[in-house]
Design a protein around this motif. Structure first.
Motif, short mmCIF file in Angstrom:
data_model
loop_
_atom_site.label_atom_id
_atom_site.label_comp_id
_atom_site.label_asym_id
_atom_site.label_seq_id
_atom_site.Cartn_x
_atom_site.Cartn_y
_atom_site.Cartn_z
N HIS A 183 0.81 -1.23 0.00
CA HIS A 183 0.00 0.00 0.00
C HIS A 183 0.84 1.28 0.00
CE1 HIS A 183 0.66 -0.31 4.36
NE2 HIS A 183 0.19 -1.57 4.27
N THR A 184 1.89 1.34 0.81
CA THR A 184 2.71 2.57 0.79
C THR A 184 4.03 2.28 0.07
OG1 THR A 184 3.19 1.90 3.04
CG2 THR A 184 1.92 3.94 2.74
N ALA A 185 4.19 2.88 -1.09
CA ALA A 185 5.36 2.62 -1.91
C ALA A 185 6.67 2.97 -1.21
CB ALA A 185 5.27 3.40 -3.23
N GLU A 186 6.63 3.96 -0.30
CA GLU A 186 7.87 4.38 0.38
C GLU A 186 8.37 3.33 1.34
OE1 GLU A 186 5.12 6.40 0.27
OE2 GLU A 186 5.97 7.27 -1.56
N ASN A 187 7.47 2.48 1.79
CA ASN A 187 7.85 1.47 2.77
C ASN A 187 8.14 0.12 2.13
OD1 ASN A 187 8.48 0.63 5.29
ND2 ASN A 187 6.37 0.13 5.89
N THR A 188 8.57 0.14 0.86
CA THR A 188 8.97 -1.11 0.21
C THR A 188 10.48 -1.09 -0.02
OG1 THR A 188 8.64 -0.16 -1.98
CG2 THR A 188 6.77 -1.35 -0.99
N TRP A 189 11.02 -2.27 -0.32
CA TRP A 189 12.48 -2.36 -0.48
C TRP A 189 12.99 -1.44 -1.58
CZ3 TRP A 189 14.59 -4.15 -5.10
CH2 TRP A 189 13.70 -4.77 -5.99
N ILE A 190 12.22 -1.29 -2.68
CA ILE A 190 12.72 -0.46 -3.78
C ILE A 190 12.24 0.97 -3.63
CG2 ILE A 190 10.84 -1.23 -5.32
CD1 ILE A 190 12.92 -1.04 -7.63
N GLY A 191 11.01 1.14 -3.14
CA GLY A 191 10.45 2.48 -2.99
C GLY A 191 11.24 3.33 -2.00
N SER A 192 11.85 2.73 -1.02
CA SER A 192 12.61 3.51 -0.05
C SER A 192 13.93 3.99 -0.64
CB SER A 192 12.89 2.65 1.19
OG SER A 192 13.65 1.52 0.81
N ASN A 193 14.33 3.44 -1.77
CA ASN A 193 15.55 3.88 -2.45
C ASN A 193 15.22 4.76 -3.67
OD1 ASN A 193 18.33 2.47 -1.66
ND2 ASN A 193 16.61 1.17 -1.08
N VAL A 194 14.22 4.36 -4.43
CA VAL A 194 13.87 5.05 -5.67
C VAL A 194 12.45 5.58 -5.53
CG1 VAL A 194 13.69 4.78 -8.16
CG2 VAL A 194 15.26 3.33 -6.87
N THR A 195 12.29 6.86 -5.53
CA THR A 195 10.94 7.41 -5.41
C THR A 195 10.20 7.20 -6.73
OG1 THR A 195 11.95 9.52 -5.91
CG2 THR A 195 11.36 9.13 -3.62
N ASN A 196 8.90 6.95 -6.61
CA ASN A 196 8.06 6.69 -7.79
C ASN A 196 8.64 5.60 -8.69
OD1 ASN A 196 6.19 8.66 -7.09
ND2 ASN A 196 7.47 10.27 -8.01
N PHE A 197 9.10 4.53 -8.08
CA PHE A 197 9.80 3.51 -8.86
C PHE A 197 8.92 2.90 -9.96
CE2 PHE A 197 7.73 1.07 -5.58
CZ PHE A 197 7.40 -0.12 -6.18
N GLN A 198 7.58 2.98 -9.76
CA GLN A 198 6.70 2.35 -10.74
C GLN A 198 6.67 3.12 -12.04
OE1 GLN A 198 3.60 -0.08 -9.78
NE2 GLN A 198 3.48 0.47 -7.61
N GLU A 199 7.03 4.39 -11.96
CA GLU A 199 7.00 5.18 -13.19
C GLU A 199 8.36 5.19 -13.90
OE1 GLU A 199 5.20 8.63 -11.33
OE2 GLU A 199 3.84 7.02 -10.69
N ARG A 200 9.35 4.62 -13.26
CA ARG A 200 10.68 4.56 -13.90
C ARG A 200 10.69 3.45 -14.94
NH1 ARG A 200 14.20 7.27 -10.25
NH2 ARG A 200 15.87 6.94 -11.75
#
Lengths: 455, 455, 455, 455
Positions: A183-200
């Motif tokens: 639910h919160t992208a910032e609290n995932t392994w990749i989201g905490s390193n790369v913001t908005n990782f789904q749009e990359r």
């Protein structure tokens, strides 16, 4: 690709093997694409769709083909090529429904009926059914391992690499899928390193997934990408557990291959070392030591020529054929056996032993008890005699020379020493066998005796 | 270094071997310097340039030399020393163009023509061609492994260390090279830790590279130096994959060496354990138990003296020579064989077996069936007899004493027990062989009989 | 501790062994304290000083002792107990100066002369000379490994643990020493975590050192304690390199121990599996299958009782003594051999073979060709006969019953089937040997014949 | 569950084995729950309490049961079912007090007396006594490993997984326990990541514990959860040490299993490779090469049918029974042996050897010396003769056809070549044995001769 074969393909049909090899490439693609499409849905809908359809079609083709391939019965070792039996055996087998299920393109069918471009997860997971096909890759490698035309080492090596790559790739993709569904992208392994990782870009996401996956598999564990929520933690736990097993499996296999690969070198070194130690403990003279070393070195260099060891276990009839092929001409041309009956020759050939000698080694020594006589097959020997401690050169023999026969026929100690001049091969005929063979064949005995006397 | 040898060097020429060993040092330097110069360009232009030129010259020299070294033909096992054949074999081989390409100093040539001190990357990568030479280091180690003068364990150990060092060094340098070529220095693995890392000393850069490389290879993975951009991540992925293989290879080799090294201890322990368990299950008396243990311990301590095991596989002529050398004098001096013909002695020697006994062990026991008689080669034995259950000491025998012959000649149970006094060696002559040898040699039979009667 | 032994201690003297075992404890303490005192100087000066002096005194004592211990000569396998030879051998050996250097308490001597309580580094490093003593611990373990009274597994296990502990401890201490000698405490591995770490307790420093050391050895590499300056990085690189070797060595040893430990189970399973597969492929009846399984299970359970395998390789005289001890009484009491001469019995005993049978297994079957006859040593057998396909019970035999002798003496097919009733042992006497032995002993032949007829 | 068995259970009683298997499930629960209840006290008091009481009751039951189970005596291999002896053996054994101590529910008893719901640590640790029961799980696996009905690989695999899971679980729980007992929660491994971790859910705490535990065991060591105080550091050190051993043990076992599993494939490949190399070095004709390969492939495919190898080590009586069962009918129906006495057949059957041949392989070749004759058991052979170099088909033989007998009876070279047509089995009867058997049985000799002449 399906021909109207009346009695089914034989499993070693050339076309079939080519098709199966091509098939393995398709399966490899399936194994790679199924988890990839689950994680990166955009690809499944756009880039790889046409390819997927082609692959699915090929698989459907293969299912049909299976009905036409004969199989080997397990108890009678006979080939069954009856269509009904083949079909029955395949259909009642668990593999059939799974093969079908792994081939139906659920997503495409759904989209045709529904009309929407939905990349829903349920289809992603249905796609994983295609991994069932990997079972056949395993079979493919098993067959290669038993095929002596391929190096066992490299077959096994490729298999292990494929296994590892597949594990790393699948786990990386699933881990990415986990991140996209939290639910919160910032609290995932990749989201905490790369913001908005789904749009990359997909390549960035895939690189991160693989980087984490490899770093965890190899237990490097830098710690820059790591589980941030409970779901990821549990996933990591299972992956790490699996990794112990995989690592142990890889190391175990490597150890096995190395142990097997080095065994021959060890055997050679041990044999030579043992002899050298024996020689030095007993302070043997240099001459003997050198003969021993020359013999041992030759033995290991010509290991594939050692008749006794290689063909000793074969049935008698095959051994006879081989001996016949290799030594019949040589025996025929020997002065002693000129004119003897074919029967006698055939029987004699089946009793002889082939031996190799390095240069400058004594084969027969003077005063030795005569137990065998020898025929030179290749190379050359020299005959010497010792008189008053002096060595006198008598003659040189080349193929099909004969030596040691004087001692055998007169049953007296060998009158000469015979020494090899070049690397060469002899056949040895046992005194005992020779006499035994002669007894019932009086005519041949007379020919041999007259040959000997004329000589 | 090239002499006008008319027929080519022999491959085991002393000078050649010295040159090849020296050559390995140069290749090791090449292996180290090529990646290093790629990463740290300043060095290539300044410090190491003269050394590189010397090394390249040596390699050119070696290419020339190859035309003069004879080779061993694979099918005939003969040495080919014809210049034309050697040259032809070398030139048509893939190795030749690669050897040449790895020797041409592209960078120096370019600089001479261009005049500028440009350390461009293309030359750095061309330099990596020199790694081709490492192929020969592999051959060097293979040769050492088969050479029994060197310990297999340490040869293999050095090889593994060299491999590992080379991998770590190369990867570390390439990783540094990656960092120097990334657009934003702050977003590289080293730049995020060390600001302006390119202006810092070479030793600092090299230490960081090696530290990262080793920490990743060993899977320690502290995480202080880690991939910061996609390029570095991909590079790390490949390196980590490679590491699984390398680690498995190292562990596999170590396991193999240990298994082989301990095999003999295991064999000894197993044999002794088995016997001790047998003795205790059957409650054997202490005296027998001690004799058994003494025998087993001696057997393993003198494993290199066990004639049967060591020389049993050699051809008969060599075995005869050895037996002749070791035991001829002892037999000659035995009272029973004094004056017999040389022929008889030669034949007898080739039939005897050597055995070792620990102190205080029975060799012949009273009332035993006579199958062999013994001649003392070294050490001493004592002859005892049992009368009314009492042990009576009769005599002590030293080399070339003979015992057991009474039973053999009269074909009656052994009249005495013979026990070893010190660690010693006997030769055993089989009853059966002895009689067989005597039959056709009547004169010797008479001499032996008269010897026996006089005694 | 040194007695005025006139001829030197024997190496297996009881007191000496106790002393050497005690000595190993002291050496272990030395191995631990030397690096520890280097890192934590306060301890060396205060806490451990008295202990160190005691240990050094013991070592001095041991050096003296070495002059009085006899040694075994390598070529003659004899014990040398001449004082001069022992001393000469020890003094010219490299070990002597090192032993002395590792014993002199440099620091204490310096303090006595200088008067200052300086814990200078030079003395810390001189202390490391004491590690030379560890060489003897290695010897101690080698001796244990060859001593069958101790389990090889646990000896090896302890050795590996000791090695690992010593490596971890030493490296941890050296790493701490590095930190205490770096100019800026904040830029060290420990200083960046613990401010003023040098003023904190020794136990805290030691815990941190060990924690880093173990985490690096096991390649866990959490990354909380890590190299902060170039010196520490270089130190870490070497340690990590060393760790690859150590890990591979540990795994290799463990693999070896496991492979060896499981070998017997594997052998048993393979043998049984092979037979079960054979039985099911050939659809053997249940009765035969059970006899086969019972036989195989028994064979592996009583592996330590298998006479043939265990004592087959021993010299003939020892084998005779064992057979004599085990079976003489049984033979004497057999009806057939009552009253025969002692000579005959002795010879017969040395030819017999012992065998074990599980319950309900046929030993002799009716109509079989008589090749052996059997004497019951323990357990019981029943004799049955088949008439018109019906099994008829005839009699039950217990020790020292005899069966199969009718067929042997009349040279006719066995008239009865003999089946084991309980787990039991028989001795088997070969037809052939028996006849051979009887020939020259007419008196015994008559006794046996009359025994047989009376029976 | 306890029946009034008068003489105790036999250890292989069916009910007992079911009970023991169920028992292993209970023990597994104990192994999991004991550390879990220590770490998460709430659970022990609430959720799992009823289950614990049931399990404890079952264990009490098992202790009682032990008094009724007979055991096998180690020296006599007999079953002891005397109640007094069983009880005495159990009570004097260390296991008894431990069994009792691990069964008493201290906590529940205390709570009954004290009345308070105190989950004090002392009871948590007393609960760990229940881990004593795991000793029996080890025994359970040892028994499975020796039971050939279960695959060794999977038994061992499960055992290793259970061991690893138990280690990870226990250590994770103890680490959590450490954190809950440290004075400042923020300075613990979990408290520094999760504030107020003690008030969070049990599943979160357990996930964190397991995550740390697995990440440390596998040496991934991300570094996000790590020791924060001295106590945790020391705990980690011991765990990491333990992990080296566990990892080495896992890898060692895996290597062993792989080496053993692949041994047969290696043996096959080596044998075939050796022969192929021999054939190509000697340039054997294709026909012979194919016969050799067909023979080798068949040999490995029918390895479980190889009579010689499989039953060669069994006692003679069992071997006879098997041969009798398999070949008696075939022999009886052979024309040559029609009407011979049963005695003769029985003796002949015990001397025959079974062999398998692939299709199109020569079994007897013309002019060969007759050493054996053959009876077709299954499949078919064709008899051909060579005249003037032309192959002439003579006849086809099926079971119970006989061939090679002409040569044997007239003692002349085989007049025909016999070649296999389909995969089939023959029994081979040695010339020598056949004659030996016939001598004392004159009647049978006449029958055979007349059979032969009539034929």
């Amino acid at each position: 690709l399906i021909f109207p074969y009346s009695r089914g393909f034989e499993p070693w049909n050339q076309l079939l093997i080519i098709w199966q090899t091509f098939w393995v490439v398709l399966v490899a693609y399936s194994g790679w694409s199924s988890p990839f499409e689950l994680a990166f849905k955009k690809v499944a809908v756009e880039g790889l769709l046409p390819l997927d359809i082609v692959v699915d079609a090929s698989f459907a083709n293969d299912i049909l083909l299976t009905f036409f391939v004969a199989y080997s019965d397990k108890s009678t070792y006979l080939l069954v090529d009856d269509h009904k039996k083949i079909a029955f055996r395949y259909v009642i087998h668990l593999g059939f429904p799974m093969d079908v299920a792994s081939t139906v393109p659920f997503q495409t069918i759904f989209r045709i009926f529904d009309g929407k471009k939905q990349g829903e997860d349920v289809f992603g997971f249905l796609n994983l059914l295609r991994l069932w096909r990997l079972r056949r890759v395993n079979k493919f490698f098993s067959r290669l391992e038993k095929d002596i035309r391929f190096s066992y080492f490299w077959t096994r090596f490729c298999k292990l690499i494929c296994m590892t790559l597949f594990a790393v790739h699948s786990v990386g993709c699933l881990y990415y899928w986990l991140a996209t569904h939290y639910h919160t992208a910032e609290n995932t392994w990749i989201g905490s390193n790369v913001t908005n990782f789904q749009e990359r870009s997909i390549s960035l996401g895939y690189t991160y997934s693989m980087y984490w996956s490899v770093a965890t598999l190899t237990t490097v564990g830098y710690g820059d990408l790591r589980a941030h929520n409970t779901g990821e933690k549990i996933f990591s736990i299972f992956y790490m557990f699996f990794n112990i097993g995989l690592t142990a499996y890889l190391i175990g296999n490597m150890t096995n291959l190395i142990v097997h690969g080095i065994a021959r070198t060890f055997a050679m070194r041990d044999a030579i070392n043992k002899t050298v130690r024996y020689a030095s403990k007993n302070i043997l003279p240099e001459g003997i030591k050198e003969q021993v070393l020359a013999h041992l070195t030759l033995k290991f260099r010509t290991a594939e020529l050692q008749q006794e060891e290689v063909i000793g276990d074969l049935p008698k009839a095959i051994r006879c054929s081989i001996a016949q092929y290799l030594f019949h001409t040589t025996l025929e041309n020997t002065y002693l056996l000129k004119g003897v009956s074919e029967d006698f020759l055939v029987q004699l050939v089946s009793e002889i032993k082939a031996e190799y000698f390095p240069p400058k080694v004594d084969i027969v020594i003077q005063n030795d008890i005569p137990t065998d006589f020898y025929i030179v097959v290749s190379g050359a020997v020299e005959v010497v005699t010792y008189k008053n401690g002096m060595e006198q050169f008598l003659s040189k023999l080349e193929s099909p020379g004969l030596f040691g026969e004087v001692g055998v026929i007169f049953n007296m100690p060998q009158p000469f020493t015979v020494r090899s001049k070049r690397f060469y091969q002899v056949v040895r005929i046992s005194h005992h066998h020779f006499k035994q063979l002669l007894q019932p064949l009086n005519a041949d005995g007379k020919i041999i005796l007259s040959n000997f006397l004329q000589h």
